[in-house]
Design a protein around this motif. Structure first.
Motif, PDB file in Angstrom:
ATOM      1  N   LEU A  77       0.827  -1.197   0.000  1.00 35.64           N
ATOM      2  CA  LEU A  77       0.000   0.000   0.000  1.00 35.64           C
ATOM      3  C   LEU A  77       0.867   1.255   0.000  1.00 35.64           C
ATOM      4  O   LEU A  77       0.564   2.231  -0.702  1.00 35.64           O
ATOM      5  CB  LEU A  77      -0.932  -0.022   1.211  1.00 35.64           C
ATOM      6  N   ILE A  78       1.940   1.237   0.773  1.00 41.35           N
ATOM      7  CA  ILE A  78       2.833   2.397   0.823  1.00 41.35           C
ATOM      8  C   ILE A  78       3.430   2.661  -0.555  1.00 41.35           C
ATOM      9  O   ILE A  78       3.501   3.817  -1.014  1.00 41.35           O
ATOM     10  CB  ILE A  78       3.928   2.163   1.881  1.00 41.35           C
ATOM     11  N   LYS A  79       3.841   1.612  -1.240  1.00 41.70           N
ATOM     12  CA  LYS A  79       4.391   1.766  -2.583  1.00 41.70           C
ATOM     13  C   LYS A  79       3.350   2.339  -3.534  1.00 41.70           C
ATOM     14  O   LYS A  79       3.651   3.226  -4.352  1.00 41.70           O
ATOM     15  CB  LYS A  79       4.898   0.426  -3.097  1.00 41.70           C
ATOM     16  N   ALA A  80       2.110   1.850  -3.442  1.00 42.48           N
ATOM     17  CA  ALA A  80       1.039   2.338  -4.313  1.00 42.48           C
ATOM     18  C   ALA A  80       0.734   3.805  -4.057  1.00 42.48           C
ATOM     19  O   ALA A  80       0.241   4.506  -4.951  1.00 42.48           O
ATOM     20  CB  ALA A  80      -0.217   1.495  -4.124  1.00 42.48           C
ATOM     21  N   CYS A  81       1.037   4.270  -2.852  1.00 45.04           N
ATOM     22  CA  CYS A  81       0.803   5.680  -2.503  1.00 45.04           C
ATOM     23  C   CYS A  81       2.009   6.561  -2.808  1.00 45.04           C
ATOM     24  O   CYS A  81       2.094   7.702  -2.322  1.00 45.04           O
ATOM     25  CB  CYS A  81       0.425   5.801  -1.032  1.00 45.04           C
ATOM     26  N   GLY A  82       2.961   6.042  -3.562  1.00 45.76           N
ATOM     27  CA  GLY A  82       4.111   6.838  -3.962  1.00 45.76           C
ATOM     28  C   GLY A  82       5.311   6.701  -3.059  1.00 45.76           C
ATOM     29  O   GLY A  82       6.258   7.483  -3.162  1.00 45.76           O
ATOM     30  N   GLY A  83       5.282   5.740  -2.144  1.00 43.18           N
ATOM     31  CA  GLY A  83       6.436   5.503  -1.294  1.00 43.18           C
ATOM     32  C   GLY A  83       6.331   6.053   0.104  1.00 43.18           C
ATOM     33  O   GLY A  83       7.212   5.826   0.942  1.00 43.18           O
ATOM     34  N   SER A  84       5.250   6.762   0.411  1.00 43.26           N
ATOM     35  CA  SER A  84       5.072   7.304   1.759  1.00 43.26           C
ATOM     36  C   SER A  84       3.589   7.476   2.049  1.00 43.26           C
ATOM     37  O   SER A  84       2.813   7.855   1.164  1.00 43.26           O
ATOM     38  CB  SER A  84       5.774   8.656   1.910  1.00 43.26           C
ATOM     39  N   VAL A  85       3.201   7.190   3.294  1.00 44.22           N
ATOM     40  CA  VAL A  85       1.818   7.421   3.725  1.00 44.22           C
ATOM     41  C   VAL A  85       1.777   8.427   4.876  1.00 44.22           C
ATOM     42  O   VAL A  85       0.741   8.596   5.518  1.00 44.22           O
ATOM     43  CB  VAL A  85       1.137   6.099   4.146  1.00 44.22           C
ATOM     44  N   ARG A  86       2.897   9.068   5.139  1.00 39.25           N
ATOM     45  CA  ARG A  86       2.944  10.022   6.246  1.00 39.25           C
ATOM     46  C   ARG A  86       1.952  11.157   5.983  1.00 39.25           C
ATOM     47  O   ARG A  86       1.973  11.814   4.939  1.00 39.25           O
ATOM     48  CB  ARG A  86       4.346  10.574   6.424  1.00 39.25           C
ATOM     49  N   GLY A  87       1.056  11.363   6.938  1.00 38.39           N
ATOM     50  CA  GLY A  87       0.055  12.408   6.813  1.00 38.39           C
ATOM     51  C   GLY A  87      -1.157  12.014   5.987  1.00 38.39           C
ATOM     52  O   GLY A  87      -2.090  12.808   5.853  1.00 38.39           O
ATOM     53  N   LEU A  88      -1.175  10.792   5.454  1.00 38.59           N
ATOM     54  CA  LEU A  88      -2.312  10.340   4.650  1.00 38.59           C
ATOM     55  C   LEU A  88      -3.294   9.547   5.513  1.00 38.59           C
ATOM     56  O   LEU A  88      -2.939   8.983   6.542  1.00 38.59           O
ATOM     57  CB  LEU A  88      -1.839   9.465   3.492  1.00 38.59           C
ATOM     58  N   THR A  89      -4.538   9.502   5.045  1.00 41.50           N
ATOM     59  CA  THR A  89      -5.572   8.696   5.700  1.00 41.50           C
ATOM     60  C   THR A  89      -5.782   7.422   4.899  1.00 41.50           C
ATOM     61  O   THR A  89      -5.995   7.476   3.678  1.00 41.50           O
ATOM     62  CB  THR A  89      -6.901   9.463   5.807  1.00 41.50           C
TER      63      THR A  89
END
Length: 463
Positions: A303-315
């Motif tokens: 999932l982190i990869k699908a989100c561009g490599g970072s989920v910091r600050g994302l829901t």
């Protein structure tokens, strides 16, 4: 027959209700008075489809009763089932048999006349010998036989599994006990269900061996899914193709985020420890267990990869908290590992599950819980489907996407058609198949069986 069942968890309550449905008189006992009071009031302590109706019908018929007095239940019973928990022991992974041994001591003190004492709990090989020894110490002149009768019930399908099993495994070399167990299971024997009688130790090991083999199939198809992703193949086709081989079969070849629940993880660890105790380490099963734990920990990275490599600050919205559908059991659930990893990476997690919310809150009180899938995804940058609930298969994808701030859908169970997800505007990431968007459609794979086709017989070499 008069049957006592000690323990009203998944195994004990389902078994007791099903034996009552067979026409036996069953008294279920538990030391938790609140649990017994709830059952007497018609409230189930667990979620299992159709269990409430089955219990209510047999209570109304006078065949099923509940109480806390173990001694009274045992005195009146011809057969006593031990169905208490055997969790993994803290620190070493051995099965914790404290409840089993305490139970057999109480049973030994209460028996009057010949009684068949059955270990229904999942126990390591040799446990029946220890149970018999303990009971003989307590009641040297007691007339009883200790029998192994392991359960093979899947949470979410436990009633169907009990009433339509592949086999009944009974471990005893006592002829009187064999006759009583045959009579107990007569409705199934008359329906042509095999009653497999064997030694007590063999019966105990059958249960662990079966669970380990099924877990190995899950681990295998998950490794094939990883290979498919790298090789641009599709695991659905691979699983379908090998599942058509009757020597392999299609069951337990569905890739996912790893197995969990109350059985496979602890049973595999107990089998590994038993093998080590006997000086024959089980390298294959050790590898299956290690690979499964690694897989659960690695799932968040998808999932982190699908989100561009970072989920910091994302829901991130997580749909499904139980280890499988049609249960409220969150023990060893992959969702727990995924959520923990996402939180460690700075994501805000919101979750929903049709049945497992109360249990999940006790384990993960620091995440937000939603009342339905659509409120769960509101404003989310990504959504992960972690449990294969039927309700998630029929989600309105367009509505789901419209409520989100992002477009990532990670389908850890491959239950959403990739093409439909892409059409709704999602970037669909599955297991063992390539990521799909409207610009990069999924390849067509026809998994339908031929209608009316007759294949010519071929002379082939075995193997």
């Amino acid at each position: 027959m008069r049957v006592a069942v000690i323990g009203v968890g998944y195994v004990g309550l389902v078994s007791g209700a099903c034996f009552a449905q067979f026409g036996h008189h069953v008294h279920c006992v538990d030391k938790d008075p609140q649990r017994i009071a709830a059952l007497c009031a018609g409230r189930m302590p667990i979620y299992e489809p159709h269990l409430d109706a089955l219990v209510a019908d047999n209570v109304a018929a006078g065949r099923l009763t509940f109480g806390t007095d173990l001694a009274a239940a045992v005195r009146d019973a011809e057969v006593v089932f031990i169905a208490v928990g055997t969790p993994a022991r803290r620190g070493d992974g051995h099965a914790d048999l404290a409840h089993v041994f305490a139970c057999c001591r109480d049973i030994a003190q209460a028996i009057q006349g010949y009684t068949v004492v059955v270990t229904k709990s999942t126990v390591p090989v040799g446990t029946g010998d220890r149970v018999e020894h303990i009971m003989r110490v307590v009641q040297p002149q007691g007339a009883f036989a200790v029998v192994s009768n392991p359960e093979f019930l899947r949470e979410g399908a436990a009633i169907a599994d009990f009433q339509h099993p592949d086999r009944i495994v009974i471990g005893t070399q006592d002829e009187r006990a064999r006759a009583i167990m045959t009579n107990l299971y007569r409705p199934l024997a008359e329906a042509a269900v095999p009653l497999f009688f064997t030694t007590r130790r063999t019966a105990e090991l059958v249960k662990y061996a079966a669970n380990a083999f099924l877990a190995m199939k899950i681990g295998f198809v998950n490794e094939m899914a990883d290979l498919c992703e790298r090789a641009d193949a599709d695991v659905a086709g691979v699983a379908y193709g090998i599942g058509l081989d009757r020597r392999i079969g299609a069951q337990f070849l569905q890739p996912g985020p790893g197995f969990g629940g109350s059985c496979f993880p602890k049973d595999i660890q107990a089998l590994i420890k038993s093998a080590q105790d006997y000086g024959v380490p089980s390298r294959i099963i050790e590898t299956v267990a290690a690979a499964n734990e690694q897989r659960k920990r690695s799932m968040a990275r998808r999932l982190i990869k699908a989100c561009g490599g970072s989920v910091r600050g994302l829901t991130v919205a997580v749909l499904g908290l139980t280890f499988k559908a049609d249960t409220d059991d969150v023990r060893e659930a992959p969702a727990t590992s995924i959520i923990t990893a996402l939180q460690d990476e700075g994501a805000e997690v919101r979750a929903y599950d049709p049945q497992g919310m109360d249990q999940a809150r006790a384990l993960m009180p620091d995440i937000a819980y939603a009342t339905d899938p659509y409120s769960c995804v509101a404003g989310a940058h990504a959504v992960a489907i972690v449990t294969e609930w039927s309700a998630f298969r029929t989600l309105d994808l367009a509505r789901l996407r419209s409520r989100m701030a992002g477009s990532v859908l990670v389908d850890y169970r491959n239950i959403i058609p990739a093409a439909e997800a892409a059409e709704a505007g999602f970037r669909h990431v599955g297991i063992g198949r390539r990521s799909v968007t409207a610009e990069r459609p999924a390849p067509r794979i026809d998994l339908t069986e031929p209608q009316g086709a007759v294949l010519p017989e071929l002379a082939v070499a075995a193997g």
